[in-house]
Design a protein around this motif. Structure first.
Motif, PDB file in Angstrom:
ATOM      1  N   PHE A  98       7.702  24.930   4.916  1.00 42.98           N
ATOM      2  CA  PHE A  98       8.212  24.071   3.861  1.00 42.98           C
ATOM      3  C   PHE A  98       9.609  24.551   3.522  1.00 42.98           C
ATOM      4  N   ASN A  99      10.568  23.720   3.829  1.00 42.18           N
ATOM      5  CA  ASN A  99      11.951  24.198   3.839  1.00 42.18           C
ATOM      6  C   ASN A  99      12.934  23.492   2.934  1.00 42.18           C
ATOM      7  N   ASP A 100      12.660  22.231   2.575  1.00 44.16           N
ATOM      8  CA  ASP A 100      13.719  21.502   1.881  1.00 44.16           C
ATOM      9  C   ASP A 100      13.772  21.838   0.386  1.00 44.16           C
ATOM     10  N   ARG A 101      14.733  21.226  -0.310  1.00 44.26           N
ATOM     11  CA  ARG A 101      14.982  21.593  -1.717  1.00 44.26           C
ATOM     12  C   ARG A 101      13.753  21.354  -2.595  1.00 44.26           C
ATOM     13  N   MET A 102      13.040  20.259  -2.376  1.00 41.82           N
ATOM     14  CA  MET A 102      11.863  19.961  -3.191  1.00 41.82           C
ATOM     15  C   MET A 102      10.694  20.868  -2.793  1.00 41.82           C
ATOM     16  N   GLU A 103      10.512  21.021  -1.487  1.00 42.64           N
ATOM     17  CA  GLU A 103       9.351  21.788  -0.997  1.00 42.64           C
ATOM     18  C   GLU A 103       9.407  23.255  -1.402  1.00 42.64           C
ATOM     19  N   THR A 104      10.623  23.785  -1.555  1.00 41.45           N
ATOM     20  CA  THR A 104      10.744  25.213  -1.841  1.00 41.45           C
ATOM     21  C   THR A 104      10.800  25.507  -3.344  1.00 41.45           C
ATOM     22  N   GLU A 105      10.460  24.513  -4.169  1.00 38.73           N
ATOM     23  CA  GLU A 105      10.320  24.761  -5.611  1.00 38.73           C
ATOM     24  C   GLU A 105       9.171  25.733  -5.862  1.00 38.73           C
ATOM     25  N   ALA A 106       9.173  26.345  -7.053  1.00 36.53           N
ATOM     26  CA  ALA A 106       8.138  27.331  -7.400  1.00 36.53           C
ATOM     27  C   ALA A 106       6.739  26.716  -7.324  1.00 36.53           C
ATOM     28  N   GLU A 107       5.763  27.569  -7.039  1.00 34.43           N
ATOM     29  CA  GLU A 107       4.393  27.090  -6.856  1.00 34.43           C
ATOM     30  C   GLU A 107       3.843  26.396  -8.117  1.00 34.43           C
ATOM     31  N   GLY A 108       4.208  26.909  -9.289  1.00 30.13           N
ATOM     32  CA  GLY A 108       3.738  26.326 -10.557  1.00 30.13           C
ATOM     33  C   GLY A 108       4.166  24.867 -10.696  1.00 30.13           C
ATOM     34  N   TYR A 109       5.345  24.591 -10.202  1.00 28.95           N
ATOM     35  CA  TYR A 109       5.863  23.219 -10.226  1.00 28.95           C
ATOM     36  C   TYR A 109       4.956  22.307  -9.389  1.00 28.95           C
ATOM     37  N   HIS A 110       4.584  22.777  -8.205  1.00 28.80           N
ATOM     38  CA  HIS A 110       3.721  21.963  -7.346  1.00 28.80           C
ATOM     39  C   HIS A 110       2.329  21.778  -7.956  1.00 28.80           C
ATOM     40  N   GLN A 111       1.846  22.805  -8.663  1.00 27.18           N
ATOM     41  CA  GLN A 111       0.544  22.673  -9.359  1.00 27.18           C
ATOM     42  C   GLN A 111       0.644  21.582 -10.416  1.00 27.18           C
TER      43      GLN A 111
ATOM     44  N   ILE B 136       0.853  -1.205   0.000  1.00 22.33           N
ATOM     45  CA  ILE B 136       0.000   0.000   0.000  1.00 22.33           C
ATOM     46  C   ILE B 136       0.886   1.252   0.000  1.00 22.33           C
ATOM     47  N   SER B 137       0.615   2.165  -0.923  1.00 22.19           N
ATOM     48  CA  SER B 137       1.414   3.402  -0.955  1.00 22.19           C
ATOM     49  C   SER B 137       0.542   4.630  -0.717  1.00 22.19           C
ATOM     50  N   PHE B 138       1.186   5.662  -0.190  1.00 21.43           N
ATOM     51  CA  PHE B 138       0.546   6.970  -0.020  1.00 21.43           C
ATOM     52  C   PHE B 138       1.282   7.978  -0.891  1.00 21.43           C
ATOM     53  N   GLU B 139       0.515   8.739  -1.647  1.00 20.56           N
ATOM     54  CA  GLU B 139       1.091   9.724  -2.552  1.00 20.56           C
ATOM     55  C   GLU B 139       0.396  11.066  -2.368  1.00 20.56           C
ATOM     56  N   GLY B 140       1.032  12.115  -2.876  1.00 22.65           N
ATOM     57  CA  GLY B 140       0.448  13.455  -2.816  1.00 22.65           C
ATOM     58  C   GLY B 140       1.532  14.503  -2.715  1.00 22.65           C
ATOM     59  N   VAL B 141       1.152  15.756  -2.892  1.00 21.89           N
ATOM     60  CA  VAL B 141       2.134  16.848  -2.799  1.00 21.89           C
ATOM     61  C   VAL B 141       2.577  17.013  -1.345  1.00 21.89           C
ATOM     62  N   GLU B 142       3.664  17.747  -1.131  1.00 20.97           N
ATOM     63  CA  GLU B 142       4.128  18.003   0.237  1.00 20.97           C
ATOM     64  C   GLU B 142       3.031  18.742   1.002  1.00 20.97           C
ATOM     65  N   GLY B 143       2.818  18.304   2.224  1.00 18.79           N
ATOM     66  CA  GLY B 143       1.830  18.982   3.061  1.00 18.79           C
ATOM     67  C   GLY B 143       0.415  18.471   2.867  1.00 18.79           C
ATOM     68  N   SER B 144       0.229  17.473   2.002  1.00 10.00           N
ATOM     69  CA  SER B 144      -1.137  16.975   1.755  1.00 10.00           C
ATOM     70  C   SER B 144      -1.636  16.136   2.936  1.00 10.00           C
ATOM     71  N   GLY B 145      -0.710  15.551   3.674  1.00 13.83           N
ATOM     72  CA  GLY B 145      -1.102  14.713   4.817  1.00 13.83           C
ATOM     73  C   GLY B 145      -0.739  13.241   4.637  1.00 13.83           C
ATOM     74  N   LYS B 146       0.139  12.949   3.686  1.00 13.06           N
ATOM     75  CA  LYS B 146       0.555  11.555   3.435  1.00 13.06           C
ATOM     76  C   LYS B 146       1.140  10.874   4.658  1.00 13.06           C
ATOM     77  N   THR B 147       2.152  11.522   5.256  1.00 10.52           N
ATOM     78  CA  THR B 147       2.847  10.885   6.369  1.00 10.52           C
ATOM     79  C   THR B 147       1.898  10.677   7.544  1.00 10.52           C
TER      80      THR B 147
END
Ligand SMILES: Nc1ncnc2c1ncn2[C@@H]1O[C@H](COP(=O)(O)OP(=O)(O)O)[C@@H](O)[C@H]1O
Ligand SMILES: [Mg+2]
Length: 213
Positions: free
Chosen positions: A152-165, A10-21
């Motif tokens: 949101f601090n790490d290298r992936m999390e601090t990418e531009a908002e458009g990237y996360h969209q 079973i896997s959990f997926e989603g953007v950072e901050g979605s609540g996966k963990t």
């Protein structure tokens, strides 16, 4: 798990901050309480090697990291956790709960960074020994709403908002293509409401796989 041929993945997926963990951990706690043998892993991470690779991937010092280097590091960590932890646990008929897996690479590196999907598909199969989750929860949340949830601090999390969209849209496209495997959870509901949905669906899956619960 009595009766099952192999464990359940079973896997959990989603953007950072979605609540996966949060949800993956809550499922792990439920499995523990229910005395169902399980392991809980995070990808990248969990293994000694994987945790080192994770550090490199998330370090803001490495802004220069090329998209190809990035994807290969993610895949390197995934192959280690697959062979060292996931495959043995599945052979022992355990439930494997993972915080991210191959779908993350499609969402982030194909939709987020525009790497070619055909290539990623081959790489993913190679790294993950051809295994796919039996059930994937996509915790879906608007990329702007997640920002209200903390730092949101790490290298992936601090990418531009458009990237996360793009990543979010990528996940939704993946879920639309594999409707049987994916369950979309509304990440704006409360933690408990989402958890109840998770448990309902996991119980169904375990019964289908012959697990007595
Ligand atoms: N359903 C929810 N509603 C409100 N806040 C949540 C919810 N799920 C998680 N959170 C909070 O949002 C933050 C990010 O959650 P987390 O599970 O770490 O997300 P992820 O692993 O997807 O990055 C945490 O502070 C967590 O407590
Ligand atoms: Mg997390």
């Amino acid at each position: 798990m009595h009766g099952a041929k192999r464990g359940v993945f079973i896997s959990f997926e989603g953007v950072e901050g979605s609540g996966k963990t949060t949800q993956a951990q809550a499922l792990a706690d439920w499995l523990q309480k229910s005395r169902i043998p399980y392991i809980f892993v995070r990808d990248p991470g969990t293994t000694k090697i994987g945790e080192k690779i994770r550090e490199i991937l998330l370090d803001k010092e490495y802004r220069e990291m090329h998209a190809k280097c990035e994807v290969l590091l993610f895949l390197a960590a995934r192959s280690q956790v697959t062979y060292e932890k996931i495959l043995p646990a599945l052979r022992e008929k355990k439930v494997v709960v993972t915080d991210r897996f191959s779908d993350s690479t499609f969402a982030y590196q194909c939709y987020g960074r525009q790497l070619p999907r055909r290539l990623i598909s081959i790489f993913n199969r190679f790294a993950a020994a051809g295994i796919k989750p039996d059930l994937t929860f996509l915790v879906d949340i608007d990329a702007t709403r997640r920002m209200e949830r903390g730092k949101f601090n790490d290298r992936m999390e601090t990418e531009a908002e458009g990237y996360h969209q793009n990543v979010r849209q990528g996940y939704r496209a993946l879920a639309a293509r594999s409707k049987k495997r994916f369950k979309i959870l509304d990440g704006e509901k409360t933690v408990d409401v989402i958890h109840d949905e998770v448990i309902h669906l996991v119980k169904e899956l375990l019964k289908r796989k012959g697990c007595k619960i």
